[in-house]
Scaffold this active site. Structure first.
Site, PDB file in Angstrom:
ATOM      1  N   HIS A 126       0.806  -1.214   0.000  1.00  0.00           N
ATOM      2  CA  HIS A 126       0.000   0.000   0.000  1.00  0.00           C
ATOM      3  C   HIS A 126       0.841   1.267   0.000  1.00  0.00           C
ATOM      4  O   HIS A 126       1.879   1.359   0.650  1.00  0.00           O
ATOM      5  CB  HIS A 126      -0.926   0.015   1.228  1.00  0.00           C
ATOM      6  CG  HIS A 126      -0.182  -0.063   2.534  1.00  0.00           C
ATOM      7  ND1 HIS A 126       0.288   1.048   3.189  1.00  0.00           N
ATOM      8  CD2 HIS A 126       0.173  -1.131   3.300  1.00  0.00           C
ATOM      9  CE1 HIS A 126       0.893   0.677   4.309  1.00  0.00           C
ATOM     10  NE2 HIS A 126       0.841  -0.641   4.405  1.00  0.00           N
ATOM     11  N   ASP A 127       0.386   2.231  -0.774  1.00  0.00           N
ATOM     12  CA  ASP A 127       0.950   3.581  -0.823  1.00  0.00           C
ATOM     13  C   ASP A 127       2.360   3.641  -1.389  1.00  0.00           C
ATOM     14  O   ASP A 127       3.022   4.675  -1.305  1.00  0.00           O
ATOM     15  CB  ASP A 127       0.922   4.248   0.562  1.00  0.00           C
ATOM     16  CG  ASP A 127      -0.458   4.243   1.173  1.00  0.00           C
ATOM     17  OD1 ASP A 127      -1.348   4.892   0.608  1.00  0.00           O
ATOM     18  OD2 ASP A 127      -0.666   3.571   2.217  1.00  0.00           O
ATOM     19  N   GLY A 144       5.123  -0.895   2.361  1.00  0.00           N
ATOM     20  CA  GLY A 144       4.281   0.278   2.282  1.00  0.00           C
ATOM     21  C   GLY A 144       5.056   1.576   2.286  1.00  0.00           C
ATOM     22  O   GLY A 144       6.102   1.691   2.936  1.00  0.00           O
TER      23      GLY A 144
END
Length: 265
Positions: A126-127, A144
């Site tokens: 994520h991200d 992440g």
């Protein structure tokens, strides 16, 4: 749901209402395309590929069998908020790759640029923000909030720690754990990665002029052996150099970072 008339969709594929399938797309047997997915023209999904979440995929990207793209983050802080994944053009995503959407705390967006190659079994968390022409080799894991700039190669079975930045043109050797930022054009290798030099092979392949490579070598030596703290050496480099490539390293070191730096071993 919007499916272009020229799209080729196998009868066994599941296309949820709301999905957008562009011209010339090919959706193979037993694929699953979620309601909030948008595929640009000529995207190809081989059998059993799964694409979910608020995911946008650029033209001519190819997704191989059993890849899972756009699932929710593997983050215990994630609470079901809307987040997105964007993948650029002409990127190749091989078998069993997993890519997650973003989180509210990380800006809500996972991004992969153009002309990337994600080899079998690798993971993009994520991200993460991946730029263009990046190669992630088999079974590597990008945590992440990682930022990877253009033309980086991450070797197989390697791991990039969360919040790490990897500068343009760097190379990470196989089976390496990277816990701190990597300067542009750096070469990192070892079980706990150390900055062991410059990615000279990559620079030569890109046609970088010999004089610039010489300047980079000299800059690396100053970063490795000069007086003062690492950032102080980088600042002096910026005051003395007229090399575009050296200045990229200086700008990277002086930029905002959530981690410290890998320094020459």
């Amino acid at each position: 749901m919007s499916i272009h008339a020229s799209a080729d969709i196998h009868a066994s594929a599941v296309i949820e209402p709301g999905a957008v399938i562009g011209a010339g797309c090919k959706i193979g047997p037993f694929c699953w395309i979620g309601a909030n997915v948008q595929l640009a023209e000529n995207v190809a999904c081989l059998s059993h590929a799964v694409i979910r979440g608020h995911t946008q995929i650029g033209s001519e990207t190819k997704i191989f069998s059993f890849a899972v793209i756009g699932e929710i983050p593997q983050d215990l802080k994630f609470n079901g908020e809307e987040s997105t994944l964007e993948i650029g053009q002409r990127t190749t995503i091989r078998e069993h790759v997993t890519v997650n959407t973003g989180t509210q705390g990380g800006g809500g967006l996972t991004f992969i640029g153009d002309d990337c190659l994600l080899m079998a079994g690798c993971h993009i968390a994520h991200d993460a923000r991946l730029a263009n022409r990046i190669i992630i080799v088999n079974s590597a894991a990008i945590a992440g909030h990682v930022v990877i700039e253009d033309d980086v190669i991450v070797g197989g079975l390697s791991g990039i720690h969360q919040f790490v930045r990897v500068g343009k043109g760097a190379i990470i050797g196989a089976v390496t754990m990277v816990t701190n930022d990597v300067i542009p054009y750096g070469l990192v290798q070892g079980p706990r990665g150390q900055l062991d030099g410059l990615n000279l092979v990559g620079l030569k392949r890109r046609g970088v002029d010999r004089s610039d490579i010489t300047s980079l070598r000299a800059a690396f030596q100053m970063l490795a052996q000069g007086e003062g703290a690492f950032q102080d050496r980088a600042k002096r480099l910026g005051e003395e150099t007229d090399s575009y490539y050296v200045q990229e390293i200086v700008n990277f070191v002086m930029g905002e970072s959530g981690r410290s730096f890998l320094t020459p071993g």
